[in-house]
Design an enzyme around this catalytic site. Structure first.
Site, PDB file in Angstrom:
ATOM      1  N   SER C 125     -48.137  24.643  17.776  1.00  0.00           N
ATOM      2  CA  SER C 125     -47.242  23.540  17.706  1.00  0.00           C
ATOM      3  C   SER C 125     -47.664  22.521  16.824  1.00  0.00           C
ATOM      4  CB  SER C 125     -46.381  23.032  18.586  1.00  0.00           C
ATOM      5  OG  SER C 125     -47.570  22.940  19.804  1.00  0.00           O
ATOM      6  N   CYS C 126     -48.781  22.588  15.809  1.00  0.00           N
ATOM      7  CA  CYS C 126     -49.339  21.664  15.190  1.00  0.00           C
ATOM      8  C   CYS C 126     -48.427  20.541  14.302  1.00  0.00           C
ATOM      9  CB  CYS C 126     -50.406  22.009  14.042  1.00  0.00           C
ATOM     10  SG  CYS C 126     -51.612  23.055  14.664  1.00  0.00           S
TER      11      CYS C 126
END
Lengths: 113, 92, 216
Positions: C125-126
């Site tokens: 979930s960068c």
């Protein structure tokens, strides 16, 4: 016998899935604390965000489906701290029992809470 | 590094950052990004060598074939040098 | 009798920001909450960090929001020289505006009349959290992570954005050390607006690529 193509569960790009769920939520204090613990641990050199991701991946798909984002994060933070030798599993488990005895809610379970 | 590159089609069992859907796919280097510590070692608490990192641009047609929504659309991803091979390398 | 209900939002289960409160805020103490308390206490007792450092980090994260990114976008719209600097090095351009983005490596990708950019992280979930704050929940879902790379146009339609076939979609998968922010197209009719007025047009989703700026 069971074979496997080697694709790991978290590697999701291109898989079929339903409509994007649009609902959101405000973060609870305990979630913000988990996030902060991760960042401060990184700054102190205790482990890296790569270590966090590795632990999250190794927890498997069931954990992804069953637990919330920061529930998985605290498990992954803990996994890395155990591996780094910051404290022992016995210390952790003893403390978690003590915390349960302090009170029935998150606020009451804080030390001096 | 060649301008046209292919992502290696290997499947290690641990923490890597080359996504499955790009393995074996060919793209163009969009820009070099510099050197970063190898996440495949950092993830296990190991001393990590620095690896060159590239931003690689793929066409949606290359990745998804006829299933692509629009053949002129593109996808960019960051791929480490040890996951890239020159396009003219014989595909496995 | 609207004034009889100062606690209206709580009764509705919705916070002032419009999101529902998480039900475990006041619920029974959970296993994972006990683990968080235990880990935090042990880290402090072992001398690895102080409560002040943890509180400061929470405060730093709370101070980050899409408003910061909106200010960057608005300056790029208003100031051509800044726009060049932003596209060359978005981290330095953000720092130049005084934003504490820590070690963030930021790349700005610009929408044009012919091009629309979309940001995703398929592997986890960068997100450019050190500029925009924590990501929305949908950004972290299986559905968004899976589909944004193979059917971005269908995903964008779910967000209310129906792009013509003549627009090229460029998807950016944040697979490694870079984070991305979309520099949206400045809306027509915004000529003569101040930087602050322009910033008010910039939504979070317009900087991820799942939306467009508000119309003036």
């Amino acid at each position: 016998m069971s074979d496997w193509n080697g694709r790991r569960w978290h590697d999701m790009g291109g898989q079929a899935a339903g409509p994007v769920p649009m609902e959101g939520h405000d973060f609870a204090l305990w979630e913000k604390r988990v996030d902060a613990l991760m960042v401060v641990c990184g700054k102190k050199g205790l482990f890296t965000v790569d270590g966090l991701r590795r632990a999250l991946e190794d927890m498997g798909e069931d954990a992804f489906e069953r637990y919330s984002y920061y529930e998985r994060w605290i498990a992954a933070v803990n996994q890395n701290l155990i591996e780094a030798g910051v404290y022992s599993l016995e210390e952790l488990a003893t403390r978690m029992n003590e915390i349960a005895a302090r009170g029935p809610t998150y606020a009451e379970a804080q030390r001096n809470g | 590094m060649a301008e046209r590159v292919r992502v290696r089609a290997i499947t290690p069992p641990g923490h890597v950052r080359a996504p499955w859907y790009l393995r074996g796919k060919t793209g163009m280097i969009e820009r070099p990004l510099g050197e970063f510590h190898n996440p495949e070692q950092l993830a296990y608490g190991l001393p990590a060598a620095k690896k060159r990192l590239y931003r690689v641009r793929f066409s949606m047609a290359e990745i998804w074939g006829e299933a692509a929504e629009n053949v002129t659309d593109t996808l960019d991803a960051e791929i480490y040098e040890h996951w890239l091979e020159p396009e003219d390398t014989h595909a496995p | 009798m609207p004034h009889d209900h100062p606690d209206h939002f709580h009764h509705e289960g919705v916070s002032p920001s419009g999101h529902p409160y998480r039900d475990d805020n006041d619920g029974p103490l959970t296993y994972w909450q006990r683990m968080e308390i235990a880990v935090r206490e042990l880290l402090i007792e072992k001398g690895q960090m102080t409560p002040v450092e943890i509180a400061a980090q929470i405060e730093a994260m709370d101070s980050r929001s899409p408003t910061n990114g909106a200010a960057v976008v608005a300056r790029a719209w208003a100031n051509p020289a800044f726009r060049v600097r932003l596209l060359e090095n978005a981290s330095e351009a953000s720092r130049e505006m005084g934003f504490d983005i820590g070690p963030l490596n930021l790349i700005a990708v610009q929408n044009t009349a012919q091009t629309h950019n979309l940001i995703v992280c398929t592997l986890c979930s960068c997100y450019p959290r050190n500029l925009l704050g924590l990501p929305p929940d949908w950004y972290k879902t299986r559905e968004y992570r899976s589909r944004a790379v193979c059917e971005p146009r269908a995903v964008l339609r779910e967000f209310g954005l129906d792009l013509p076939a003549t627009t090229t979609v460029r998807v950016h998968d944040s697979t490694a050390d870079m984070r991305y922010i979309v520099l949206p197209l400045r809306p027509a009719g915004s000529e003569g607006m101040t930087e602050a007025e322009l910033a008010a047009l910039v939504t979070r989703d317009s900087m991820i690529g799942t939306g467009l700026p508000r119309q003036p």
